[in-house]
Design a protein around this motif. Structure first.
Motif, PDB file in Angstrom:
ATOM      1  N   PHE B 346      67.385  30.325 -63.718  1.00 50.91           N
ATOM      2  CA  PHE B 346      66.139  31.078 -63.792  1.00 50.91           C
ATOM      3  C   PHE B 346      65.135  30.676 -62.735  1.00 50.91           C
ATOM      4  CE2 PHE B 346      65.624  28.107 -67.556  1.00 50.91           C
ATOM      5  CZ  PHE B 346      64.558  27.358 -67.092  1.00 50.91           C
ATOM      6  N   LYS B 347      65.186  29.410 -62.269  1.00 48.81           N
ATOM      7  CA  LYS B 347      64.223  29.052 -61.239  1.00 48.81           C
ATOM      8  C   LYS B 347      64.634  29.599 -59.879  1.00 48.81           C
ATOM      9  CE  LYS B 347      61.043  27.427 -62.195  1.00 48.81           C
ATOM     10  NZ  LYS B 347      60.545  26.075 -62.323  1.00 48.81           N
ATOM     11  N   ALA B 348      65.941  29.605 -59.592  1.00 50.60           N
ATOM     12  CA  ALA B 348      66.391  30.250 -58.362  1.00 50.60           C
ATOM     13  C   ALA B 348      66.043  31.730 -58.421  1.00 50.60           C
ATOM     14  CB  ALA B 348      67.894  30.056 -58.185  1.00 50.60           C
ATOM     15  N   LEU B 349      66.213  32.310 -59.588  1.00 44.57           N
ATOM     16  CA  LEU B 349      65.854  33.723 -59.761  1.00 44.57           C
ATOM     17  C   LEU B 349      64.370  33.946 -59.471  1.00 44.57           C
ATOM     18  CD1 LEU B 349      66.378  36.619 -60.757  1.00 44.57           C
ATOM     19  CD2 LEU B 349      66.027  35.797 -63.077  1.00 44.57           C
ATOM     20  N   LEU B 350      63.525  33.078 -60.022  1.00 43.75           N
ATOM     21  CA  LEU B 350      62.087  33.244 -59.805  1.00 43.75           C
ATOM     22  C   LEU B 350      61.729  33.092 -58.328  1.00 43.75           C
ATOM     23  CD1 LEU B 350      60.555  31.409 -62.882  1.00 43.75           C
ATOM     24  CD2 LEU B 350      60.351  33.832 -62.310  1.00 43.75           C
ATOM     25  N   PHE B 351      62.328  32.102 -57.679  1.00 46.65           N
ATOM     26  CA  PHE B 351      62.013  31.899 -56.259  1.00 46.65           C
ATOM     27  C   PHE B 351      62.508  33.075 -55.423  1.00 46.65           C
ATOM     28  CE2 PHE B 351      60.966  27.249 -56.382  1.00 46.65           C
ATOM     29  CZ  PHE B 351      59.834  27.353 -55.623  1.00 46.65           C
ATOM     30  N   LEU B 352      63.732  33.504 -55.680  1.00 47.29           N
ATOM     31  CA  LEU B 352      64.248  34.623 -54.893  1.00 47.29           C
ATOM     32  C   LEU B 352      63.461  35.894 -55.204  1.00 47.29           C
ATOM     33  CD1 LEU B 352      68.108  34.021 -54.891  1.00 47.29           C
ATOM     34  CD2 LEU B 352      66.400  33.353 -53.217  1.00 47.29           C
ATOM     35  N   ILE B 386      62.632  38.707 -66.297  1.00 43.89           N
ATOM     36  CA  ILE B 386      63.743  37.996 -66.950  1.00 43.89           C
ATOM     37  C   ILE B 386      63.635  36.501 -66.668  1.00 43.89           C
ATOM     38  CG2 ILE B 386      66.231  37.620 -66.862  1.00 43.89           C
ATOM     39  CD1 ILE B 386      66.551  40.635 -66.484  1.00 43.89           C
ATOM     40  N   GLY B 387      63.368  36.174 -65.393  1.00 45.21           N
ATOM     41  CA  GLY B 387      63.230  34.762 -65.023  1.00 45.21           C
ATOM     42  C   GLY B 387      62.098  34.104 -65.802  1.00 45.21           C
ATOM     43  N   THR B 388      60.993  34.822 -65.937  1.00 43.70           N
ATOM     44  CA  THR B 388      59.841  34.264 -66.646  1.00 43.70           C
ATOM     45  C   THR B 388      60.144  34.094 -68.134  1.00 43.70           C
ATOM     46  OG1 THR B 388      58.401  35.337 -65.042  1.00 43.70           O
ATOM     47  CG2 THR B 388      57.382  34.585 -67.078  1.00 43.70           C
ATOM     48  N   LEU B 389      60.828  35.069 -68.710  1.00 43.51           N
ATOM     49  CA  LEU B 389      61.205  34.936 -70.126  1.00 43.51           C
ATOM     50  C   LEU B 389      62.079  33.702 -70.334  1.00 43.51           C
ATOM     51  CD1 LEU B 389      61.982  38.657 -71.021  1.00 43.51           C
ATOM     52  CD2 LEU B 389      60.169  37.245 -72.004  1.00 43.51           C
ATOM     53  N   ILE B 498      71.297  41.889 -55.131  1.00 47.52           N
ATOM     54  CA  ILE B 498      72.514  41.456 -55.836  1.00 47.52           C
ATOM     55  C   ILE B 498      72.373  40.023 -56.357  1.00 47.52           C
ATOM     56  CG2 ILE B 498      74.975  40.954 -55.560  1.00 47.52           C
ATOM     57  CD1 ILE B 498      75.106  43.409 -53.723  1.00 47.52           C
ATOM     58  N   PRO B 499      71.918  39.087 -55.507  1.00 47.60           N
ATOM     59  CA  PRO B 499      71.725  37.729 -56.043  1.00 47.60           C
ATOM     60  C   PRO B 499      70.767  37.703 -57.231  1.00 47.60           C
ATOM     61  CG  PRO B 499      71.639  37.694 -53.667  1.00 47.60           C
ATOM     62  CD  PRO B 499      71.681  39.138 -54.054  1.00 47.60           C
ATOM     63  N   LEU B 500      69.757  38.578 -57.197  1.00 48.02           N
ATOM     64  CA  LEU B 500      68.824  38.610 -58.325  1.00 48.02           C
ATOM     65  C   LEU B 500      69.531  39.058 -59.607  1.00 48.02           C
ATOM     66  CD1 LEU B 500      65.553  40.172 -56.813  1.00 48.02           C
ATOM     67  CD2 LEU B 500      66.157  37.779 -57.090  1.00 48.02           C
ATOM     68  N   PHE B 501      70.403  40.069 -59.482  1.00 42.97           N
ATOM     69  CA  PHE B 501      71.135  40.537 -60.669  1.00 42.97           C
ATOM     70  C   PHE B 501      72.002  39.422 -61.238  1.00 42.97           C
ATOM     71  CE2 PHE B 501      71.038  44.900 -58.501  1.00 42.97           C
ATOM     72  CZ  PHE B 501      69.817  45.195 -59.071  1.00 42.97           C
ATOM     73  N   LEU B 503      71.801  36.147 -60.838  1.00 45.82           N
ATOM     74  CA  LEU B 503      71.022  35.063 -61.433  1.00 45.82           C
ATOM     75  C   LEU B 503      70.337  35.523 -62.715  1.00 45.82           C
ATOM     76  CD1 LEU B 503      69.514  33.574 -58.169  1.00 45.82           C
ATOM     77  CD2 LEU B 503      71.174  32.477 -59.674  1.00 45.82           C
ATOM     78  N   GLY B 504      69.922  36.798 -62.734  1.00 42.18           N
ATOM     79  CA  GLY B 504      69.284  37.325 -63.934  1.00 42.18           C
ATOM     80  C   GLY B 504      70.250  37.304 -65.114  1.00 42.18           C
ATOM     81  N   THR B 505      71.482  37.676 -64.862  1.00 48.30           N
ATOM     82  CA  THR B 505      72.505  37.609 -65.904  1.00 48.30           C
ATOM     83  C   THR B 505      72.646  36.182 -66.413  1.00 48.30           C
ATOM     84  OG1 THR B 505      73.640  39.321 -64.650  1.00 48.30           O
ATOM     85  CG2 THR B 505      74.856  38.299 -66.451  1.00 48.30           C
TER      86      THR B 505
END
Lengths: 520, 670
Positions: B346-352, B386-389, B498-501, B503-505
């Protein structure tokens, strides 16, 4: 006869170079070629020496003995692993120095080349000498070409610099000579092998140690007799700095391990507080001084003093790891600081200033150079996988077993070292170019890459697989350690070391039940 | 397999870095990215073996390294469950970040250098997590430090980036100082640096004392604390944290990979790897626990008032690392690793995601100039949500499982420091929710406030100084009263989405899928198989905590969310009023508790002052004055020669030497 040949070949070449016929230009060109060819032959001979060297024994090899003024000054040669590796360092750096001077030196080229060849001969002689007076002759004589190189081909304040260099070394060498006379008189032989097994009286060891210390401490250089080094480096031409940092600074360390430790083991164990104390001061003091330098060469010179303090610290850890680490440090520092001076030389040749503030932005205009400088910056701060790490790690690991205080203080060197080296790098390679002339500097040419690439390879090799370099030295170092075993270590009021004798198994850890007893 | 996994990134890094100019950007990018995806695939294969099957840990020797006396260090790759978890985290995030950088770094002239650095970093990180001895771990440790230095300073024309890079390296060296002393001490006590041998010998050295800096100290406590200093540096714990926020000077993909998901967690990994040692020293555990809790609190308070979107996430990272440490300090190493694992997603997701926002907003990073972006970049908005949740621990997201596990473990540990950590952690959970939702609300909700941003003005007025040539179609001539300055942010390209999807998963599902393995009382021990100290009774105790403990994180979540909603959406005048009314507290937080100012005053300035004093007063005015210069003066006064001749002293030197030798000979032969 191989050692004699290696010593005499450069002398002959120097004579040839100095007496070349022809006009100035012609003579200069020929002198360069002869000097390069000679040093390359020496390098090949050095490698051959390494391949033929028996790594399983501490005995002197390739020995030869020609009684000149028997029994006291003999042409007696031979090398053990320690001497071998320092000879390798010398013959490796020498052709690179000649190449580095190829276009930079324009004045009196044949004489310059002759001085370098002469120096190579004297350096090999120093490491190969088995007779103490022969050693003395080479040891002190090696400085004469260096005086000339600084005094004739140096920068603006060259006279002051070489005078300072001279004054410091003179003081030390006189005391050492007196001590040598006494020793030979006592032992009845000037053979280093014999003297290393002679048990001098403890009281005498103390004075002898100090007399030798005066000479070696200056050569290292140790704080506070280090102030000749920054001046000498700043004024010396690039190749002079390389040899000065690469090989001449190793003479002090070689002296300690060849003479002080095996010949005065009791004094060495008793006086470690002196060496540790000076090393501790040196690391912190010179690192802080390096932090505020505006002159690149001065900065690297001060960092050399700090690195040499690791050598003295490691040697006087008086155990295998410390001494092996000190030896690796000598080799590593020879490569890395030599390369750093070459890197300074590269941009000095282009802009003719050593002032850090005049550079900047080289990562844009000289990307290859920036990469090489980054590599040696990292090697200098001891990044693992470079030779500097193996050296620092072993030295500190060894010292830790002798004195946690000294290790604690020396380890701060890895913080300060990173600070001054990275700041130097940022000011030179990053940011924006200081001026149009800085921006116009061309990147490394083929000759410069040919000089620096072998050092990069050697530094990585020593960092990733140091065994190749350590193996020949191990038996010789083991013998030194064996000489030190059972000597009583000094106790210092601050508990800088725990009071105990040196033994293979260190009783440093106290089991819970006996904790109170073993704590003094 | 493991050799290929580890060394492939090194190989591609070397080719892309040294040959980037020859093979071109596209080839360099394809090579490094492809290599990383191969490594990631292999990592998942290895991890699955440890997760679903009973694969035994193994060590693959590579080469001899340092041998000296009793010291014998080898290059070797050690693989067990703990390593496998790290392999998956490192290679997966790295592969995704490589892919993401195709879009993010598209216009950068030094792309191949960037990709080479990323792969080099990955190699060093892999060497760190596969180390079978402390020295190789130190190699990886320093290697990631080098890569971090290079990547933070990637845009080296900016003085701030250079300063941040040096700061990161030097502050980490302070940690390495402790780590080094810890390694030396470990060798002194255990006679080896091999991890297996050390951990096996912990019981027999437990309770012993040895002499350190002149006093007799407990072996395990001393060693653990020294090693922990290293972990504090790398993982930016309170005191050695100052480099991490500044590290945001690096490109955003770097922040995601190095300063969120992988490198900064190396300290947590180290503590878990050495967990049997820490278990043997309750004092060291207490210190780890308290420092972790304090870091979590400190960073969260500072994160509440920062305006730079990346800095908020950086402080959040710092704070979450604090959670991991107090979990480890409470004895719940599995929970620490679990949070490390979920946090990476989730942190990589938030940064990206933040990178995607920054990309859309033409390199504007200040949230005061954001607002209303959810309609313009909806995919990024949903992914950030999603990352924040997950970060704030919403039900059944990854962070819900790991954060709950940590808080319950701290409570259940039954120690006073564990209890302290529990209450601090629960409070920080509310702060986390507050600052995280603040970020979302300021960025994606409300009205656009872009008009005042210089970056946006550049873009909207067709100034292409930043090289985003796809923006000029968005510049319109009519007046804009809606705060947009006529600028139309647009969604990022697919390579970034795509990376966001992915990581979001992960951020949604990783906790649900793996919580039984990582922290389950039944499955945990079987999953870790001795690769870290797993206290089964603590895991059982976690399930028996009072109900209010279980509900605390959820309450904290809603408290933070509600407060953020109230002050940033409902009544936006409150923050401004607050800044005016309590300027002291606001400045204290905004200036990050004045740590930088303090360190500058007590370390940086005195070091430079001392350097100058030693140089001028010491070397020049004392040593030289009474040494060589004094002697020179005497020579000049007495004779006035030597200095006139260029090399006159050489002859005198040679003369002295020869006279000496002659005297020697004469004396010998008398």
């Amino acid at each position: 006869m191989i050692l004699s040949f290696m010593i005499l070949l450069p002398v002959v070449a120097a004579l040839v170079v100095a007496t070349l016929p022809g006009g100035d230009e012609e003579r200069a060109g020929r002198a360069r070629v002869v000097a390069l060819a000679t040093t390359l032959v020496e390098f090949v001979l050095g490698i051959w020496l390494w391949t033929q060297f028996d790594q399983t024994t501490s005995a002197f090899q390739f020995t030869e003995n020609l009684p000149l003024f028997a029994p006291f000054l003999n042409w007696s040669l031979g090398i053990d692993g320690i001497a071998l590796m320092l000879i390798e360092l010398s013959v490796f750096l020498m052709p690179l120095c000649i190449l580095a001077s190829w276009v930079a030196v324009k004045k009196r080229v044949p004489e310059y080349m002759a001085a370098f060849l002469l120096m190579e001969s004297l350096m090999i002689g120093t490491f190969a000498a088995r007779d103490m007076f022969l050693f003395y002759l080479f040891f002190e004589g090696g400085l004469i070409p260096m005086f000339l190189i600084i005094g004739i081909w140096g920068g603006a304040r060259r006279i002051y610099a070489s005078y300072k260099f001279f004054l410091y070394t003179l003081l030390g060498s006189v005391l050492m000579l007196v001590a040598m006379l006494w020793m030979v008189n006592f032992a009845g032989s000037a053979d280093i092998g014999v003297l290393s097994r002679t048990d001098f009286p403890k009281e005498a060891q103390f004075w002898l140690f100090l007399a030798f210390f005066a000479s070696f401490a200056v050569k290292m250089p140790m704080w506070p007799v280090h102030t000749w080094l920054p001046d000498a480096h700043v004024e010396a031409p690039t190749a002079g700095s390389v040899i000065l940092a690469g090989v001449l600074l190793k003479l002090g360390g070689y002296g300690f391990i060849r003479f002080s430790l095996p010949m005065f083991p009791d004094a060495s164990a008793q006086l470690i507080w002196l060496v540790f104390g000076l090393s501790m001061v040196a690391v912190v003091y010179t690192s802080l001084v390096a932090l505020v330098q505006q002159d690149m060469k001065k900065l690297i010179a001060y960092s050399s003093v700090a690195h040499m303090a690791f050598v003295t610290g490691g040697l006087f850890a008086l155990n295998t790891q410390g001494i092996e680490g000190a030896m690796v440090m000598m080799l590593s520092h020879g490569l890395v600081s030599g390369a750093l001076f070459l890197c300074v030389g590269v941009i000095y040749d282009r802009l003719h200033t050593r002032e850090i503030g005049r550079y900047g932005g080289l990562a844009d205009t000289m990307p290859k150079y920036a990469l090489v400088l980054l590599f040696f910056t990292m090697a200098s701060v001891g990044l693992p996988a470079t030779s500097g790490f193996v050296a620092e790690f072993l030295v500190l690991l060894g010292m830790y077993q002798t004195s946690t205080w000294a290790t604690f203080v020396l380890t701060t060197g890895i913080i300060l070292g990173a600070a001054y080296m990275l700041w130097l790098y940022a000011r030179v390679a990053y940011g924006k170019a200081a001026g149009d002339d800085t921006r116009a500097m061309p990147d490394l040419d083929a000759r410069e890459i040919a000089i620096l690439a072998p050092i990069i390879l050697a530094t990585l090799w020593m960092g990733i697989y140091p065994k190749s370099f350590q193996a020949p030295m191990k038996p010789a170092i083991a013998e030194v350690v064996a000489r030190l075993e059972g000597r009583e270590l000094a106790t210092v009021p601050t508990d800088m070391t725990v009071s105990r004798t040196l033994a293979p198994a260190l009783p440093a850890i106290a089991a819970p039940a006996h904790a109170a007893e073993s704590h003094h | 397999m493991i050799q290929l996994l580890v060394f492939l990134p090194l190989l591609t890094a070397l080719v892309a870095g040294l040959g980037g100019r020859i093979i071109g950007h596209t080839a360099a990018k394809a090579l490094t990215t492809g290599g990383l995806f191969v490594s990631a695939a292999l990592a998942w294969v290895i991890f699955t073996g440890f997760w679903l099957n009973d694969t035994a840990g193994y060590t693959v020797p590579v080469l001899d390294w340092i041998e000296s006396g009793g010291l014998n260090v080898k290059w070797a790759l050690k693989v067990d469950t703990l390593t496998a978890v790290m392999l998956v985290v490192v290679t997966s995030v790295s592969a995704l970040v490589h892919l993401y950088s195709w879009g993010y770094m598209e216009e950068d002239p030094s792309q191949s250098r960037f990709f080479a650095y990323l792969s080099l970093f990955t190699f060093a990180m892999l060497m760190l997590v596969t180390a079978d001895n402390l020295v190789q771990m130190f190699f990886g440790w320093e290697g990631v430090g080098l890569a971090s230095y290079l990547l933070i300073g990637f845009w080296y024309h900016k003085p701030s980036a250079n300063a941040a890079a040096i700061k990161a390296f030097v502050v980490n060296r302070v940690g390495d100082f402790g780590f080094s002393l810890g390694i030396f001490g470990t060798f002194l006590v255990f006679g080896t640096v091999s991890l297996d041998a050390i951990l096996a010998a912990v019981p027999q050295h437990s309770g012993q004392t040895f002499s350190f800096l002149g006093s007799q100290v407990d072996v395990m406590t001393c060693l653990c604390l020294l090693l922990f200093v290293g972990a504090m540096g790398k993982s930016a714990q309170l005191g050695l944290h100052t480099w991490l926020p500044d590290a945001m000077e690096g490109p955003t993909p770097v922040s995601a990979l190095i300063h969120a998901a992988t490198m900064v967690t190396a300290g947590v990994f180290m503590v878990c790897r050495l967990s049997p040692m820490f278990e043997a020293s309750p004092t060291a555990q207490a210190v780890v626990c308290v420092i972790g809790a304090c870091t979590a609190l400190f960073a969260a308070t500072v994160g509440m008032v920062q305006n730079d979107i990346k800095r908020v996430i950086a402080y959040s990272t710092c704070s979450q690392l604090g959670y991991m440490f107090f979990a480890a300090g409470s004895g719940a190493y599995g929970a620490a690793m679990f949070h490390l694992f979920t946090h990476a997603f989730f942190k990589a997701l938030l940064f990206l995601g933040a990178g995607s926002v920054i990309h859309a907003m033409h390199h504007e990073q200040d949230m005061r100039f954001y607002g209303g972006l959810r309609k313009h970049i909806p995919i990024t908005f949903w992914m950030m949500t999603i990352g924040t949740l997950a970060l704030t621990g919403f039900f059944f997201t990854a962070g819900y499982y790991s954060k709950d596990a940590i808080l319950e473990a701290a409570f259940a540990s039954g120690t006073s420091h564990g209890m302290f950590a529990f209450f601090v952690g629960a409070f920080v959970a509310a702060l986390t929710s507050f600052y995280s939702w603040r970020l979302v609300f300021l960025t994606f909700f409300g009205k656009p406030r872009w008009a005042a941003s210089e970056h946006i003005q550049h873009a909207a007025h067709g100034d292409h100084g930043h090289g985003h040539d796809d923006h000029h179609s968005h510049a319109h001539d009519h007046a804009h009263d809606d705060g947009t300055a006529g600028y139309h942010p647009h969604e990022s390209p697919l390579s970034m989405l795509i990376p966001l999807f992915v990581l979001g998963t992960g951020a949604l599902l990783a906790g649900w899928v793996w919580h039984e393995s990582f922290v389950g009382a039944e499955q945990g021990a079987g999953f870790w198989r001795g690769s870290l100290a797993f206290r089964e009774h603590l895991m059982h105790a976690m399930h028996e905590v009072p109900a209010w403990v279980v509900y605390t994180p959820s309450v904290a979540f809603f408290l933070g969310l509600g407060l953020a909603w109230h002050v940033f959406l409902n009544k936006p005048s409150i923050p401004i009023w607050w800044q005016k009314e309590v300027p002291g507290l606001y400045q204290f937080l905004l200036r990050k508790w004045y740590f930088d100012e303090l360190y500058d005053a007590i370390f940086v300035k005195p070091a430079q002052w001392l350097g100058r004093q030693f140089w001028t007063r010491g070397d020049q005015q004392t040593i030289d004055r009474f040494g060589p210069n004094g002697a020179a003066d005497m020579v000049v006064v007495g004779a006035g020669l030597a200095r006139r001749f260029q090399t006159g002293y050489v002859y005198s030197y040679a003369l002295v030497m020869l006279i000496g030798l002659a005297a020697a000979a004469a004396w010998m032969m008398r």
